[in-house]
Design an enzyme around this catalytic site. Structure first.
Site, PDB file in Angstrom:
ATOM      1  N   PRO A  72      -3.589  11.956 -18.799  1.00 23.22           N
ATOM      2  CG  PRO A  72      -3.718   9.658 -18.411  1.00 23.22           C
ATOM      3  CD  PRO A  72      -3.214  10.935 -17.793  1.00 23.22           C
TER       4      PRO A  72
ATOM      5  CB  THR B 275      -9.439   2.229 -15.707  1.00 25.37           C
ATOM      6  OG1 THR B 275      -9.681   3.424 -14.945  1.00 25.37           O
ATOM      7  CG2 THR B 275      -8.512   2.548 -16.869  1.00 25.37           C
TER       8      THR B 275
ATOM      9  CE1 TYR C  90      -7.366  11.700  -9.255  1.00 25.48           C
ATOM     10  CE2 TYR C  90      -8.432  13.045 -10.926  1.00 25.48           C
ATOM     11  CZ  TYR C  90      -7.588  11.996 -10.590  1.00 25.48           C
ATOM     12  OH  TYR C  90      -6.961  11.271 -11.572  1.00 25.48           O
TER      13      TYR C  90
ATOM     14  CG  ASP D  84      -1.884   1.114   1.310  1.00 26.52           C
ATOM     15  OD1 ASP D  84      -1.604   2.184   0.743  1.00 26.52           O
ATOM     16  OD2 ASP D  84      -2.937   0.928   1.926  1.00 26.52           O
TER      17      ASP D  84
HETATM   18  P1  NDP Z   1      -7.772   1.939 -11.648  1.00 27.76           P
HETATM   19  O1  NDP Z   1      -8.696   2.144 -10.496  1.00 27.76           O
HETATM   20  O2  NDP Z   1      -8.176   0.993 -12.707  1.00 27.76           O
HETATM   21  O3  NDP Z   1      -6.320   1.534 -11.101  1.00 27.76           O
HETATM   22  C1  NDP Z   1      -5.759   2.190 -10.002  1.00 27.76           C
HETATM   23  C2  NDP Z   1      -4.529   1.454  -9.540  1.00 27.76           C
HETATM   24  O4  NDP Z   1      -3.962   2.175  -8.433  1.00 27.76           O
HETATM   25  C3  NDP Z   1      -4.845   0.049  -9.061  1.00 27.76           C
HETATM   26  O5  NDP Z   1      -3.877  -0.829  -9.530  1.00 27.76           O
HETATM   27  C4  NDP Z   1      -4.777   0.168  -7.543  1.00 27.76           C
HETATM   28  O6  NDP Z   1      -4.288  -1.036  -6.973  1.00 27.76           O
HETATM   29  C5  NDP Z   1      -3.693   1.259  -7.383  1.00 27.76           C
HETATM   30  N1  NDP Z   1      -3.800   1.868  -6.075  1.00 27.76           N
HETATM   31  C6  NDP Z   1      -4.791   2.645  -5.581  1.00 27.76           C
HETATM   32  N2  NDP Z   1      -4.550   2.951  -4.293  1.00 27.76           N
HETATM   33  C7  NDP Z   1      -3.387   2.327  -3.954  1.00 27.76           C
HETATM   34  C8  NDP Z   1      -2.621   2.239  -2.771  1.00 27.76           C
HETATM   35  N3  NDP Z   1      -2.995   2.859  -1.640  1.00 27.76           N
HETATM   36  N4  NDP Z   1      -1.470   1.519  -2.780  1.00 27.76           N
HETATM   37  C9  NDP Z   1      -1.079   0.899  -3.901  1.00 27.76           C
HETATM   38  N5  NDP Z   1      -1.748   0.940  -5.061  1.00 27.76           N
HETATM   39  C10 NDP Z   1      -2.901   1.638  -5.086  1.00 27.76           C
HETATM   40  O7  NDP Z   1      -7.557   3.397 -12.256  1.00 27.76           O
HETATM   41  P2  NDP Z   1      -6.631   3.911 -13.466  1.00 27.76           P
HETATM   42  O8  NDP Z   1      -5.859   2.816 -14.052  1.00 27.76           O
HETATM   43  O9  NDP Z   1      -7.486   4.730 -14.333  1.00 27.76           O
HETATM   44  O10 NDP Z   1      -5.690   4.917 -12.660  1.00 27.76           O
HETATM   45  C11 NDP Z   1      -4.278   4.874 -12.725  1.00 27.76           C
HETATM   46  C12 NDP Z   1      -3.752   6.294 -12.605  1.00 27.76           C
HETATM   47  O11 NDP Z   1      -4.204   7.053 -13.702  1.00 27.76           O
HETATM   48  C13 NDP Z   1      -4.221   7.044 -11.349  1.00 27.76           C
HETATM   49  O12 NDP Z   1      -3.134   7.767 -10.842  1.00 27.76           O
HETATM   50  C14 NDP Z   1      -5.299   7.983 -11.880  1.00 27.76           C
HETATM   51  O13 NDP Z   1      -5.417   9.133 -11.096  1.00 27.76           O
HETATM   52  C15 NDP Z   1      -4.723   8.282 -13.253  1.00 27.76           C
HETATM   53  N6  NDP Z   1      -5.668   8.779 -14.244  1.00 27.76           N
HETATM   54  C16 NDP Z   1      -6.789   8.068 -14.579  1.00 27.76           C
HETATM   55  C17 NDP Z   1      -7.665   8.561 -15.522  1.00 27.76           C
HETATM   56  C18 NDP Z   1      -8.937   7.886 -15.872  1.00 27.76           C
HETATM   57  O14 NDP Z   1      -9.827   8.535 -16.456  1.00 27.76           O
HETATM   58  N7  NDP Z   1      -9.084   6.587 -15.620  1.00 27.76           N
HETATM   59  C19 NDP Z   1      -7.373   9.820 -16.228  1.00 27.76           C
HETATM   60  C20 NDP Z   1      -6.182  10.482 -15.781  1.00 27.76           C
HETATM   61  C21 NDP Z   1      -5.352   9.967 -14.838  1.00 27.76           C
HETATM   62  P3  NDP Z   1      -4.882  -1.756  -5.666  1.00 27.76           P
HETATM   63  O15 NDP Z   1      -6.301  -1.324  -5.537  1.00 27.76           O
HETATM   64  O16 NDP Z   1      -4.716  -3.214  -5.938  1.00 27.76           O
HETATM   65  O17 NDP Z   1      -3.993  -1.283  -4.592  1.00 27.76           O
HETATM   66  C1  8X3 Z   2      -9.128  11.360 -14.250  1.00 25.04           C
HETATM   67  C2  8X3 Z   2      -9.780  12.125 -15.340  1.00 25.04           C
HETATM   68  O1  8X3 Z   2     -11.434  13.955 -15.860  1.00 25.04           O
HETATM   69  O2  8X3 Z   2     -11.998  12.449 -14.054  1.00 25.04           O
HETATM   70  O3  8X3 Z   2      -7.919  11.907 -13.852  1.00 25.04           O
HETATM   71  O4  8X3 Z   2     -10.279  14.070 -13.775  1.00 25.04           O
HETATM   72  S1  8X3 Z   2     -10.926  13.188 -14.729  1.00 25.04           S
END
Ligand code: NDP
Ligand code: 8X3
Length: 252
Positions: free
Chosen positions: A183, A188, A153, A60
């Protein structure tokens, strides 16, 4: 041993897609996240398709001591990390600031800012020792703009944007590249987490347009990571074609 990529948040979404992509690109992988069963499944899928070596790190990122212990205790050969993809992160809730849930705020700040800092603090000295490396931070359009209910956020992602710039300056004398990818909307588990498991609300986020997919971000990350030694891509802002800004989106 091949080049090593350490990917945080590899149990789902963008991190999982990056793991698969970097394995194809010839890296050995340290994959990490809290959900061990997802890491086991990902390992199975990757080794079925490549001869990639995998080290799983169940951690974590909010737990400072555990992060440092686990990274320090990596076998020596796994400490030669060439590429760190700081991807673990989340949004929780979409309340206006006056209605904000303090625990949601803490989770976002602790994961997106402090977690990224702990990982970077533990990994960057290993890169400095070897005088090479590349750190790619996953930021967001939310790190460049704000939108209603995005308050905390967006603040965490603005912080990651600032940290990326600061890290790039600090790493400059050590031949370590620092990049970010920001992004727009990617389908996701992100929105399921944001809406605390409410799948129908999460699905609505991506209704009526084609969002980005995790693989699109993995493509971009691989592109950034594969530039020649003298080239660094500082930052990439990538959106679905149907999105022009955090608040401008065309739905059918
Ligand atoms: P998901 O929810 O699909 O994946 C998030 C990942 O982060 C999981 O693997 C989760 O693993 C891990 N995570 C969350 N909290 C913890 C923690 N405390 N310790 C370790 N791992 C953690 O989301 P995305 O793939 O979309 O997100 C990935 C990144 O992309 C994030 O930083 C998000 O802010 C960013 N992002 C996403 C966008 C979107 O629209 N989806 C757009 C822009 C940016 P686990 O739960 O197993 O710990
Ligand atoms: C995730 C994309 O538009 O929800 O970072 O902030 S948005």
């Amino acid at each position: 041993m091949k080049k090593i990529a350490f990917i945080t948040g590899a149990t789902a979404g963008i991190g999982e897609a990056c793991a698969k992509r970097m394995a194809k690109a010839g890296y050995d992988l340290i994959i990490s996240g809290r959900r061990e069963e997802n890491l086991n499944q990902l390992e199975k899928e990757i080794i079925k398709e490549s001869n990639c070596k995998i080290c799983k790190l169940v951690v974590d990122v909010r737990k400072q001591e555990d992060v440092f212990d686990k990274i320090t205790q990596l076998p020596k050969e796994w400490q030669n990390i060439d590429l760190l993809i700081n991807n673990a992160g989340l949004a929780v809730g979409i309340s206006a600031i006056q209605d904000g849930v303090i625990d949601d705020w803490e989770r976002m700040i602790d994961t997106n800012i402090k977690g990224l800092l702990y990982i970077t603090r533990a990994v960057s000295p290993l890169m400095i020792e070897r005088k090479k490396g590349h750190i790619i931070n996953v930021t967001s359009i939310a790190g460049k703009e704000v939108y209603p209910g995005g308050n905390v956020y967006c603040a965490t992602k603005h912080a990651v944007d600032a940290l990326t710039k600061g890290m790039r300056i600090d790493m400059l004398p050590h031949n370590i590249k620092v990049s970010s990818v920001a992004p727009g909307m990617v389908e996701t588990e992100f929105s399921v987490v944001r809406f605390k498991g409410d799948k129908s609300k999460a699905d609505q986020v991506y209704n009526g347009f084609t969002p980005l997919y995790a693989e699109d971000i993995a493509d971009t990350v691989e592109f950034i990571a594969s530039r020649p030694a003298h080239v660094n891509i500082n930052d990439v802002l990538i959106m679905p074609t149907a999105q022009a800004s955090a608040r401008d989106l065309v739905r059918n």
